[in-house]
Design a protein around this motif. Structure first.
Motif, mmCIF file in Angstrom:
data_model
loop_
_atom_site.group_PDB
_atom_site.id
_atom_site.type_symbol
_atom_site.label_atom_id
_atom_site.label_comp_id
_atom_site.label_asym_id
_atom_site.label_seq_id
_atom_site.Cartn_x
_atom_site.Cartn_y
_atom_site.Cartn_z
ATOM 1 N N ILE A 1 0.728 -1.218 -0.050
ATOM 2 C CA ILE A 1 -0.084 0.142 -0.081
ATOM 3 C C ILE A 1 0.815 1.234 0.078
ATOM 4 C CG2 ILE A 1 -1.684 1.287 1.294
ATOM 5 C CD1 ILE A 1 -2.994 -1.207 2.459
ATOM 6 N N ARG B 1 -13.132 15.743 -11.733
ATOM 7 C CA ARG B 1 -12.163 14.532 -11.596
ATOM 8 C C ARG B 1 -12.396 13.791 -10.326
ATOM 9 N NH1 ARG B 1 -9.495 10.136 -13.574
ATOM 10 N NH2 ARG B 1 -7.920 9.673 -12.141
ATOM 11 N N ARG C 1 -16.288 6.279 -8.335
ATOM 12 C CA ARG C 1 -15.843 5.032 -8.896
ATOM 13 C C ARG C 1 -15.411 4.115 -7.522
ATOM 14 N NH1 ARG C 1 -10.277 3.613 -10.493
ATOM 15 N NH2 ARG C 1 -10.431 1.794 -11.709
ATOM 16 N N LEU D 1 -16.695 0.478 -6.994
ATOM 17 C CA LEU D 1 -15.618 -0.786 -6.936
ATOM 18 C C LEU D 1 -15.684 -1.400 -5.729
ATOM 19 C CD1 LEU D 1 -12.563 0.420 -8.904
ATOM 20 C CD2 LEU D 1 -14.231 -1.150 -9.697
ATOM 21 N N PRO E 1 -14.338 -5.659 3.142
ATOM 22 C CA PRO E 1 -15.522 -5.499 4.179
ATOM 23 C C PRO E 1 -15.302 -3.843 4.813
ATOM 24 C CG PRO E 1 -13.357 -6.350 5.077
ATOM 25 C CD PRO E 1 -13.362 -6.304 3.655
ATOM 26 N N PHE F 1 -9.569 7.695 0.058
ATOM 27 C CA PHE F 1 -9.274 8.331 -1.398
ATOM 28 C C PHE F 1 -9.328 9.904 -1.245
ATOM 29 C CE2 PHE F 1 -9.378 3.662 -2.193
ATOM 30 C CZ PHE F 1 -8.272 3.758 -3.261
ATOM 31 N N ARG G 1 -3.946 9.232 -16.293
ATOM 32 C CA ARG G 1 -5.049 8.859 -15.471
ATOM 33 C C ARG G 1 -5.423 7.428 -15.458
ATOM 34 N NH1 ARG G 1 -8.232 14.532 -16.251
ATOM 35 N NH2 ARG G 1 -7.107 15.614 -14.640
ATOM 36 N N GLU H 1 -3.526 5.123 -15.579
ATOM 37 C CA GLU H 1 -2.576 4.279 -14.460
ATOM 38 C C GLU H 1 -3.106 4.916 -13.113
ATOM 39 O OE1 GLU H 1 1.681 5.289 -14.507
ATOM 40 O OE2 GLU H 1 1.956 4.007 -12.695
ATOM 41 N N ILE H 2 -3.275 5.944 -13.079
ATOM 42 C CA ILE H 2 -4.075 6.299 -11.628
ATOM 43 C C ILE H 2 -5.178 5.482 -10.938
ATOM 44 C CG2 ILE H 2 -5.334 8.099 -10.354
ATOM 45 C CD1 ILE H 2 -3.220 10.143 -11.485
ATOM 46 N N ASP H 3 -6.195 5.329 -12.243
ATOM 47 C CA ASP H 3 -7.280 4.543 -11.946
ATOM 48 C C ASP H 3 -6.895 2.937 -11.595
ATOM 49 O OD1 ASP H 3 -8.913 6.726 -12.317
ATOM 50 O OD2 ASP H 3 -9.753 6.167 -14.315
ATOM 51 N N ALA H 4 -6.152 2.407 -12.371
ATOM 52 C CA ALA H 4 -5.571 1.001 -11.884
ATOM 53 C C ALA H 4 -4.937 1.060 -10.660
ATOM 54 C CB ALA H 4 -4.594 0.645 -12.964
ATOM 55 N N ILE H 5 -4.144 1.990 -10.348
ATOM 56 C CA ILE H 5 -3.371 2.038 -8.871
ATOM 57 C C ILE H 5 -4.565 2.283 -7.721
ATOM 58 C CG2 ILE H 5 -2.150 3.487 -7.211
ATOM 59 C CD1 ILE H 5 -0.343 4.308 -9.556
ATOM 60 N N ASP H 6 -5.571 2.741 -8.119
ATOM 61 C CA ASP H 6 -6.748 3.179 -7.140
ATOM 62 C C ASP H 6 -7.410 1.768 -6.853
ATOM 63 O OD1 ASP H 6 -6.082 5.799 -6.750
ATOM 64 O OD2 ASP H 6 -8.008 6.666 -7.791
ATOM 65 N N ALA H 7 -7.669 1.041 -7.883
ATOM 66 C CA ALA H 7 -8.351 -0.020 -7.742
ATOM 67 C C ALA H 7 -7.537 -1.053 -6.962
ATOM 68 C CB ALA H 7 -8.887 -0.592 -9.056
ATOM 69 N N GLU H 8 -6.124 -1.083 -7.085
ATOM 70 C CA GLU H 8 -5.106 -1.823 -6.508
ATOM 71 C C GLU H 8 -5.211 -1.794 -4.888
ATOM 72 O OE1 GLU H 8 -4.404 -4.885 -7.164
ATOM 73 O OE2 GLU H 8 -2.882 -5.192 -5.879
ATOM 74 N N ILE H 9 -5.192 -0.351 -4.544
ATOM 75 C CA ILE H 9 -5.182 0.188 -3.282
ATOM 76 C C ILE H 9 -6.449 -0.141 -2.536
ATOM 77 C CG2 ILE H 9 -5.054 2.221 -1.817
ATOM 78 C CD1 ILE H 9 -3.268 3.615 -3.744
ATOM 79 N N LEU H 10 -7.551 0.050 -3.233
ATOM 80 C CA LEU H 10 -8.852 -0.362 -2.785
ATOM 81 C C LEU H 10 -8.796 -1.869 -2.386
ATOM 82 C CD1 LEU H 10 -11.742 0.550 -2.116
ATOM 83 C CD2 LEU H 10 -12.246 -0.046 -4.341
ATOM 84 N N LEU I 1 -6.390 -3.705 -1.633
ATOM 85 C CA LEU I 1 -5.388 -4.055 -0.510
ATOM 86 C C LEU I 1 -5.939 -3.496 0.808
ATOM 87 C CD1 LEU I 1 -2.115 -3.342 -2.482
ATOM 88 C CD2 LEU I 1 -2.800 -5.720 -1.391
ATOM 89 N N ILE I 2 -6.544 -2.457 0.706
ATOM 90 C CA ILE I 2 -7.115 -1.951 2.141
ATOM 91 C C ILE I 2 -8.179 -2.738 2.504
ATOM 92 C CG2 ILE I 2 -6.113 0.524 1.632
ATOM 93 C CD1 ILE I 2 -8.860 1.360 1.278
ATOM 94 N N ASN I 3 -8.804 -3.396 1.840
ATOM 95 C CA ASN I 3 -9.947 -4.364 1.951
ATOM 96 C C ASN I 3 -9.400 -5.800 2.443
ATOM 97 O OD1 ASN I 3 -12.586 -3.295 1.904
ATOM 98 N ND2 ASN I 3 -12.394 -2.562 -0.064
#
Lengths: 364, 364
Positions: A24, A56, A63, A67, A71, A81, B14, B16-25, B27-29
């Protein structure tokens, strides 16, 4: 689940957590690098002014909500975020945001809720000064209260908008609470309650239920109520928490307002327009002549195109006898074809029309 | 860098940022799931009470600091993980934390700074009530002020500790500010300044530099100062921001205290001990007899083992004439061999010794 789940040893789980944390950390820093790259790309494109894009940010947060499978609850993930975007933006250029001070108020809460905590907040002394700070480029954005769900519209803000070239580029809502405070050891020791009439009205049901026999006295302000309560251990005041802090009054009951959704709505003002996000509002002000049915005819523009009206507020204009101006919030963005058509029709039916801005609906 | 960096198109960054965000999301879950698993493992081990571990949290944050290579600054990254741990813990069982109310005070800020924002805060009316809430298991933890860098030690807290079985399991520092407030349009219009003597002392240099000719009047409290200032447009008050909010006084200057590091130190009280983390403090209280050199001899225990003393405070004991008790913070954890030896030696030289707790040094 009724069956006992098989669990890994604590040390093994913690090893996985440590690995996740490292990943992370890597990703949030990589995201920050990308944000720096975005800023450079914008400068290369000649877009220096638009490093903060409310549209943005709203879309990123929506989003995340779409997504998110838990939990972690959606608001938690979205706040996460919000802070990450705030921190990334601050790396490049910390936003300066003016608000109606002092620090520690609901206005500052609104700033942090909308922009995250990595911004520089500039407390100013009056709503008009928030506009000044942005108009004179002392701050990038301003946050001003526009409406309280119990007390109604904040007229200073609407009046100031008539004279300002600034645009609305966001909205944010903050919960506000009323509290009972005093030196009484228990509710049964209270003989008198002081508060401003408006706050008393907000807590009428609670008072009827819990302190029906107690004398209630309306005073000029909640500050005065707290001061009076501090002088008499059988007295209490209804006021915000700041008053309790100032007079070191124990808070006996919190959040005693009857409407659970007692909120103040704030708007974000700035110099740039916000692009459409699919879930937007548009705020505008117009004036009609005095002929009968003029307002009805004006509103027909929205009805005809099936556009929802969220708020309407009338204010006396300062420019002529019997002239009123109307502040309206509608659903949709000024760039939406239906909205644009409705606004075109409206313009033909009114004396004056000023678009205050289209902006994403509050996300958090 | 003086060369213009080559930049990718905005859309590509952007993506890439969206992909990073999905991965961070994700991982935090995943981290939240691991935290749930930790809770189950602890219950399986019969450790229900210890779902919050201040030592573990401090070590996670210090590790983040060690691993962080930017561009996000260390405090930003650490705050991020503080919030993440808080959110993960809240999934399992939201912590209930008592503090000296009302909401919106520095005490509540201290709670959020230490525990993150995903906790339930319980405002109570007095310091003693914070202890009560934890002693009676109404809350898991309490946060009480212990020392202000300008005003000194908060005696209520020390006195209450003498009677409590609770342990100190953490510390947290919060910056506090003084502000000049009033209806004057500028500093030059101010004819008189009101404040409590202590606040005046905290701002003496600022007053000498900016308002050397102005009459300064000490009053009973900063609340009274703000009230007086609200009645006269040529008067101003020095007070906290809450007073400005209550009296709707414009804040003319913020943070005018002379000491930039004007902080209040809070401690976290609970029922569990904190394990060693390598960077810990130990708080203790002891009393000596009245023989000459008794305190000196007591302190020799620490000197002998090279243990640093962070604070010492003497308080009259309520148990006998001329008897004093001494509150001391030392470097190290009670489980460290050197600390344990020093405490053993100390115990032999004093009438009474009570360990208040060993806990990680403030991380953020």
């Amino acid at each position: 689940m009724s069956s006992i789940p098989s669990v890994r040893p604590l040390a093994e789980i913690r090893t996985e957590i440590d690995a996740i944390d490292a990943e992370i950390l890597r990703l949030i820093n990589r995201r920050a690098q990308c944000a720096e790259e975005v800023a450079k790309a914008k400068i290369a494109d000649g877009e220096q002014g638009t490093f903060y894009r409310p549209d943005r940010e709203a879309m990123v947060l929506r989003r995340i909500k779409d997504l998110n499978r838990g939990p972690l609850p959606d608001p938690t993930a979205m706040r996460f975020f919000r802070e990450l975007m705030s921190a990334c933006l601050a790396l490049e250029k910390p936003l300066e945001v003016a608000f109606l001070g002092p620090e520690g108020t609901f206005s500052q809460q609104a700033v942090f809720k909308h922009f995250g905590s990595s911004v520089n907040t500039q407390p100013v002394a009056a709503i008009s000064d928030v506009f000044n700070a942005v108009e004179l480029d002392k701050c990038h954005f301003g946050v001003v209260p526009v409406e309280n769900s119990t007390e109604g519209v904040i007229n200073h803000t609407l009046d100031r908008f008539l004279m300002s070239p600034l645009r609305i580029c966001g909205e944010v809502e903050v919960r506000v609470h009323q509290n009972l405070m005093g030196h009484a050891a228990s509710l049964s020791e209270i003989r008198e309650i002081f508060s401003h009439q408006q706050s008393l009205a907000q807590c009428r049901l609670w008072l009827d239920r819990h302190l029906p026999q107690v004398k209630v006295t309306a005073v000029s302000s909640n500050a005065e109520a707290a001061r009076l309560a501090s002088l008499d251990k059988h007295a209490a005041a209804i006021a915000g928490v700041a008053a309790a802090e100032v007079y070191q009054l124990p808070v006996l009951e919190t959040s005693i307002e009857d409407q659970a959704n007692n909120t103040t709505r704030f708007i974000v003002i700035g110099k740039q327009d916000s692009a459409p996000t699919g879930k937007d509002k548009t705020s505008l002000v117009f004036s009609t002549g005095n002929q009968p049915g003029a307002l009805y005819k004006a509103l027909e523009s929205f009805a005809k195109f099936g556009i929802g009206m969220v708020n309407i507020e009338s204010r006396p204009s300062r420019q002529g006898l019997w002239e009123y101006v109307f502040f309206i919030d509608i659903d949709g963005h000024g760039a939406d074809p239906k909205v644009a058509e409705a606004l075109g029709l409206l313009r033909a039916n009114v004396n004056m029309l000023k678009l205050l801005g289209s902006y994403p609906k509050a996300v958090l």
